[in-house]
Write a protein that holds these residues in place. Structure first.
Motif, PDB file in Angstrom:
ATOM      1  N   ILE A 101       0.839  -1.207   0.000  1.00  0.00           N
ATOM      2  CA  ILE A 101       0.000   0.000   0.000  1.00  0.00           C
ATOM      3  C   ILE A 101       0.871   1.253   0.000  1.00  0.00           C
ATOM      4  N   PHE A 102       1.966   1.216   0.740  1.00  0.00           N
ATOM      5  CA  PHE A 102       2.905   2.338   0.764  1.00  0.00           C
ATOM      6  C   PHE A 102       3.392   2.660  -0.640  1.00  0.00           C
ATOM      7  N   TYR A 103       3.833   1.631  -1.364  1.00  0.00           N
ATOM      8  CA  TYR A 103       4.339   1.853  -2.724  1.00  0.00           C
ATOM      9  C   TYR A 103       3.221   2.289  -3.661  1.00  0.00           C
ATOM     10  N   GLU A 104       2.037   1.725  -3.494  1.00  0.00           N
ATOM     11  CA  GLU A 104       0.917   2.119  -4.351  1.00  0.00           C
ATOM     12  C   GLU A 104       0.627   3.607  -4.198  1.00  0.00           C
ATOM     13  N   THR A 105       0.540   4.082  -2.958  1.00  0.00           N
ATOM     14  CA  THR A 105       0.247   5.498  -2.738  1.00  0.00           C
ATOM     15  C   THR A 105       1.396   6.383  -3.211  1.00  0.00           C
ATOM     16  N   MET A 106       2.622   5.865  -3.139  1.00  0.00           N
ATOM     17  CA  MET A 106       3.759   6.628  -3.644  1.00  0.00           C
ATOM     18  C   MET A 106       3.597   6.923  -5.129  1.00  0.00           C
ATOM     19  N   TYR A 107       3.224   5.904  -5.893  1.00  0.00           N
ATOM     20  CA  TYR A 107       3.110   6.105  -7.335  1.00  0.00           C
ATOM     21  C   TYR A 107       1.844   6.851  -7.718  1.00  0.00           C
ATOM     22  N   VAL A 108       0.803   6.742  -6.913  1.00  0.00           N
ATOM     23  CA  VAL A 108      -0.349   7.619  -7.103  1.00  0.00           C
ATOM     24  C   VAL A 108       0.107   9.066  -6.954  1.00  0.00           C
ATOM     25  N   GLY A 109       0.893   9.343  -5.917  1.00  0.00           N
ATOM     26  CA  GLY A 109       1.404  10.690  -5.697  1.00  0.00           C
ATOM     27  C   GLY A 109       2.304  11.170  -6.815  1.00  0.00           C
ATOM     28  N   ILE A 110       3.141  10.281  -7.348  1.00  0.00           N
ATOM     29  CA  ILE A 110       4.043  10.647  -8.443  1.00  0.00           C
ATOM     30  C   ILE A 110       3.250  11.063  -9.677  1.00  0.00           C
ATOM     31  N   VAL A 111       2.258  10.262 -10.054  1.00  0.00           N
ATOM     32  CA  VAL A 111       1.442  10.586 -11.225  1.00  0.00           C
ATOM     33  C   VAL A 111       0.669  11.882 -10.997  1.00  0.00           C
ATOM     34  N   LEU A 112       0.168  12.073  -9.789  1.00  0.00           N
ATOM     35  CA  LEU A 112      -0.597  13.287  -9.501  1.00  0.00           C
ATOM     36  C   LEU A 112       0.278  14.536  -9.557  1.00  0.00           C
ATOM     37  N   LEU A 113       1.519  14.438  -9.118  1.00  0.00           N
ATOM     38  CA  LEU A 113       2.421  15.582  -9.257  1.00  0.00           C
ATOM     39  C   LEU A 113       2.628  15.918 -10.722  1.00  0.00           C
ATOM     40  N   GLY A 114       2.705  14.890 -11.563  1.00  0.00           N
ATOM     41  CA  GLY A 114       2.797  15.132 -12.995  1.00  0.00           C
ATOM     42  C   GLY A 114       1.553  15.821 -13.532  1.00  0.00           C
ATOM     43  N   LEU A 115       0.384  15.421 -13.054  1.00  0.00           N
ATOM     44  CA  LEU A 115      -0.862  16.053 -13.485  1.00  0.00           C
ATOM     45  C   LEU A 115      -0.965  17.496 -12.988  1.00  0.00           C
ATOM     46  N   GLN A 193       9.270   2.105 -12.683  1.00  0.00           N
ATOM     47  CA  GLN A 193      10.353   2.938 -13.194  1.00  0.00           C
ATOM     48  C   GLN A 193       9.912   3.687 -14.440  1.00  0.00           C
ATOM     49  N   PHE A 194       9.195   3.001 -15.307  1.00  0.00           N
ATOM     50  CA  PHE A 194       8.696   3.626 -16.536  1.00  0.00           C
ATOM     51  C   PHE A 194       7.765   4.785 -16.196  1.00  0.00           C
ATOM     52  N   ILE A 195       6.872   4.571 -15.252  1.00  0.00           N
ATOM     53  CA  ILE A 195       5.947   5.626 -14.827  1.00  0.00           C
ATOM     54  C   ILE A 195       6.717   6.839 -14.323  1.00  0.00           C
ATOM     55  N   PHE A 196       7.697   6.583 -13.446  1.00  0.00           N
ATOM     56  CA  PHE A 196       8.452   7.693 -12.868  1.00  0.00           C
ATOM     57  C   PHE A 196       9.168   8.507 -13.935  1.00  0.00           C
ATOM     58  N   TRP A 197       9.918   7.844 -14.808  1.00  0.00           N
ATOM     59  CA  TRP A 197      10.738   8.584 -15.759  1.00  0.00           C
ATOM     60  C   TRP A 197       9.908   9.266 -16.832  1.00  0.00           C
ATOM     61  N   ILE A 198       8.777   8.684 -17.216  1.00  0.00           N
ATOM     62  CA  ILE A 198       7.881   9.373 -18.148  1.00  0.00           C
ATOM     63  C   ILE A 198       7.351  10.653 -17.518  1.00  0.00           C
ATOM     64  N   VAL A 199       6.899  10.556 -16.270  1.00  0.00           N
ATOM     65  CA  VAL A 199       6.394  11.741 -15.574  1.00  0.00           C
ATOM     66  C   VAL A 199       7.505  12.774 -15.414  1.00  0.00           C
ATOM     67  N   PHE A 200       8.698  12.323 -15.076  1.00  0.00           N
ATOM     68  CA  PHE A 200       9.819  13.241 -14.863  1.00  0.00           C
ATOM     69  C   PHE A 200      10.170  13.999 -16.144  1.00  0.00           C
ATOM     70  N   VAL A 201      10.251  13.302 -17.261  1.00  0.00           N
ATOM     71  CA  VAL A 201      10.584  13.950 -18.536  1.00  0.00           C
ATOM     72  C   VAL A 201       9.501  14.947 -18.927  1.00  0.00           C
ATOM     73  N   LEU A 202       8.241  14.557 -18.762  1.00  0.00           N
ATOM     74  CA  LEU A 202       7.144  15.471 -19.095  1.00  0.00           C
ATOM     75  C   LEU A 202       7.162  16.713 -18.210  1.00  0.00           C
ATOM     76  N   MET A 203       7.480  16.520 -16.924  1.00  0.00           N
ATOM     77  CA  MET A 203       7.551  17.671 -16.029  1.00  0.00           C
ATOM     78  C   MET A 203       8.662  18.630 -16.448  1.00  0.00           C
ATOM     79  N   LEU A 204       9.785  18.092 -16.880  1.00  0.00           N
ATOM     80  CA  LEU A 204      10.868  18.956 -17.360  1.00  0.00           C
ATOM     81  C   LEU A 204      10.420  19.775 -18.565  1.00  0.00           C
ATOM     82  N   LEU A 205       9.688  19.138 -19.476  1.00  0.00           N
ATOM     83  CA  LEU A 205       9.190  19.852 -20.651  1.00  0.00           C
ATOM     84  C   LEU A 205       8.189  20.935 -20.251  1.00  0.00           C
ATOM     85  N   PHE A 206       7.259  20.584 -19.368  1.00  0.00           N
ATOM     86  CA  PHE A 206       6.267  21.563 -18.925  1.00  0.00           C
ATOM     87  C   PHE A 206       6.930  22.770 -18.283  1.00  0.00           C
ATOM     88  N   TYR A 207       7.898  22.507 -17.401  1.00  0.00           N
ATOM     89  CA  TYR A 207       8.489  23.606 -16.654  1.00  0.00           C
ATOM     90  C   TYR A 207       9.505  24.384 -17.456  1.00  0.00           C
TER      91      TYR A 207
END
Length: 333
Positions: A101-115, A193-207
């Motif tokens: 559950i800890f890891y699940e909520t972590m990745y929910v948070g990661i995707v939401l930061l991207g959103l 890992q794929f989720i994290f790095w996709i979100v990270f790259v998109l965030m760099l582009l947005f910012y």
């Protein structure tokens, strides 16, 4: 494939884990994070109950808060388990359920930061536009889908941790996994890992786009107030700062650690070193529950106005409204 996984499982039993640092140091650190996170997020919960979900931004912030609260509530199980203050059965519960559950909520948070970053990006390129992705109904639907997909991805990690729990086997969560469970765990690691790095790259582009717009706005206004400029820059980049500080180190450490747990080629000393690296960076990831409230404070004007400590204080934003309306659209909603 099953034979390889079974060999990894047998090897994991033969390599005792050095838990001295995890038992003595990290429980103290996690205890501090738990109390700080609990206080900050319960306060945020109280504030958000008085704010209607009238925008995608508010919906994403509220969903982030739910993820942080759930993550916070998993920490006492980890603290008691790692410090050996609870029965050995508690460790089995952590491996099978609360850690998942800890890891699940972590990745929910990661995707939401991207959103959230995407929402700020749309706010600047179309400040008065109303794409369907800028409607609260869309944000609610996407948030629900994120929870559902990550739950479905996490559920097999609970079900396939079906080896018999003993005082010895619970020392390493991998020892509780079936051969298929080890393979699924490895697959989920790569998906994460794929989720994290996709979100990270998109965030760099947005910012990158946001930074250019902010810079152009400053040039047009010819502002000489360097303090105001620095404050605004901090507001603009708080999301990506929290994202990078909390989550990037863990994702550098997680793949080699998972590989060490699911193959039979990593020697025991390296396994323990990778375990310490994973636990250290995981602690940084857990501090996200204390840092997300900074996003609420810096970027959400409605949140700040509702804070008890801000009552009676009148914002000076009205006097600065004509200074840079475009940058206000980026940072405040």
């Amino acid at each position: 494939m099953n034979a390889t996984a079974e060999a990894a499982f047998n090897r994991s039993e033969r390599c005792p884990r050095d838990t001295r640092v995890a038992q003595l140091v990290f429980p103290v650190l996690y205890t501090g994070v738990f109390f700080a996170g609990f206080l900050l997020n319960t306060l945020a919960l109280w504030v958000f109950t008085h704010i209607p979900s009238s925008s995608t931004f508010i919906v994403y912030l509220k969903t982030t808060l739910v993820a942080d609260l759930i993550m916070t509530l998993t920490l006492p199980f980890k603290i008691l388990s790692d410090s050996h203050l609870g029965p050995w059965q508690l460790r089995g519960f952590v491996c099978r359920f609360s850690a998942v559950i800890f890891y699940e909520t972590m990745y929910v948070g990661i995707v939401l930061l991207g959103l959230i970053a995407f929402d700020r990006f749309l706010k600047i390129i179309r400040p008065f536009g109303k794409f369907f992705v800028q409607k609260p109904a869309f944000a609610k639907t996407v948030s629900a889908l994120i929870w559902l997909l990550l739950f479905l991805m996490s559920l097999p990690n609970m079900i396939l941790s079906n080896k018999e729990a003993t005082p010895s086997s619970v020392k390493k969560c991998a020892s509780l996994k079936s051969p298929l469970g080890l393979k699924w765990h490895q697959a989920v690691n790569y998906i994460s890992q794929f989720i994290f790095w996709i979100v990270f790259v998109l965030m760099l582009l947005f910012y990158t786009v946001i930074a250019k717009k902010v810079y152009n706005s400053f040039r047009k206004s010819k502002s000489k107030d360097s303090r105001s400029n620095k404050k605004l820059e901090g507001k603009v980049f708080v999301v990506i700062a929290v994202f990078f500080i909390c989550f990037a180190p863990f994702h550098f450490a997680r793949i080699p650690y998972t590989q060490s747990q699911t193959n039979n080629k990593t020697d025991c000393k390296l396994q323990n070193q990778l375990f310490i690296a994973k636990e250290t960076t995981l602690f940084l990831a857990a501090t996200n529950i204390c840092m997300d409230p900074l996003i609420y404070i810096f970027l959400c004007k409605k949140f700040t106005e509702r804070l008890p400590c801000m009552r009676g204080k009148k914002t000076t934003a009205s006097s600065q409204e004509n200074h840079s309306s475009q940058t206000d659209n980026i940072t405040l909603s």
